[in-house]
Design an enzyme around this catalytic site. Structure first.
Site, short mmCIF file in Angstrom:
data_model
loop_
_atom_site.label_atom_id
_atom_site.label_comp_id
_atom_site.label_asym_id
_atom_site.label_seq_id
_atom_site.Cartn_x
_atom_site.Cartn_y
_atom_site.Cartn_z
N LYS A 4 0.86 -1.18 0.00
CA LYS A 4 0.00 0.00 0.00
C LYS A 4 0.90 1.23 0.00
CE LYS A 4 -2.37 3.56 1.77
NZ LYS A 4 -1.95 4.72 2.61
N GLY A 7 -0.39 8.35 -0.18
CA GLY A 7 -0.28 9.62 -0.89
C GLY A 7 0.83 10.50 -0.38
N GLY A 39 -3.98 11.29 -1.67
CA GLY A 39 -4.57 12.44 -1.00
C GLY A 39 -4.06 13.79 -1.46
N ASP A 151 -6.02 2.26 2.59
CA ASP A 151 -5.58 1.28 3.58
C ASP A 151 -6.52 0.08 3.62
OD1 ASP A 151 -3.30 2.66 4.44
OD2 ASP A 151 -4.44 3.85 5.88
N LYS A 209 -4.08 3.52 11.37
CA LYS A 209 -3.11 2.66 10.69
C LYS A 209 -3.15 1.24 11.25
CE LYS A 209 0.14 6.36 9.41
NZ LYS A 209 -0.67 7.51 9.84
#
Length: 249
Positions: A4, A7, A39, A151, A209
């Site tokens: 992953k 941004g 983002g 995520d 997270k």
């Protein structure tokens, strides 16, 4: 291995290309699927068009106008990342029903929660030696686009492929006594993560997270790693368990 790519780790073109080169190198050891957000790119495009930007609970409120901009921005970034990685194909969730989702909360607009992943398509591409690079726009039940948190999308893909996931972010991992670098936890179990949140040494921006990591485990991923994507050389080490924080059931 699912990577992953956040941004914030793409703000510098030089860094973006360095991480892309690491992803390409990682393929010598593991088949890789890249799942990316964007983002900062989305924020720039929304501002350029005068479309309001609002977050609630860490999720972007996505009106139909905002959804159009999000999809446009992510599609462009998707192709750029695919080119950077090389030997890759850029895909969005609309492609062959790759990501299907349902509306998460009507109050957030066109924000989705992934309900299905076309794992067969990803396996076919990986079997042909092609790296899928997946942007986080899913297709909803009505056939229109839904904005999906990168995520949680990466966790869904990891679960569908029963593979580990590395979340590249803007921190080096989970700290027991932030910011003391000696307190970085090399490994954490689900129980230890829950304990950390309860005791307060996992707090603030780290909570979403670790929740994304736990969601990946819930969906079937064998492990999830939180590591820094802000410096070169971390990805391969994180995949080997030598950097970041590895979270296991």
């Amino acid at each position: 291995m699912i990577v992953k790519y956040g941004g914030n780790a793409m703000k510098s073109l030089e860094l973006r290309r360095a991480v892309a080169a690491e992803i390409a190198a990682l393929r010598a050891e593991y088949p890789v699927v890249v799942v990316h957000g964007g983002g900062p790119v989305i924020e720039r495009e929304l501002a350029a068009r005068g479309v309001p930007s609002e977050f609630r609970g860490g999720l972007r409120v996505t009106t139909p106008d905002a959804m159009d901009v999000v999809e446009m921005a992510l599609c462009q970034l998707n192709k750029q990342l695919s080119q950077d990685v090389g030997g890759a194909v850029g895909l969005m969730g609309r492609d062959s029903g790759l990501l299907r989702a349902e509306v998460l909360d009507p109050g957030l607009g066109r924000v989705g929660r992934v309900t299905d992943v076309n794992a067969a398509l990803l396996r076919t591409l990986l079997g042909a030696g092609i790296t899928p690079v997946l942007g986080c726009v899913a297709v909803g039940p009505d056939g229109d686009a839904l904005n999906v948190n990168a995520d949680t999308a990466a966790g869904a893909v990891a679960g569908a492929l029963n593979d580990g996931v590395v979340f590249l972010t803007d921190v080096d991992g989970v700290y027991r006594a932030y910011p003391d670098p000696a307190s970085r936890a090399a490994t954490l179990t689900r129980a230890e993560v829950d304990q950390g949140v309860a005791q307060g040494w996992i707090a603030g921006g780290m909570i979403p997270k670790v929740r994304a990591a736990l969601d990946a485990l819930d969906r079937g991923a064998p492990f999830a790693v939180i590591a820094s994507g802000m410096q070169a050389g971390v990805l391969a080490a994180a995949a080997r368990g030598e950097a970041g924080t590895r979270i296991t059931p």
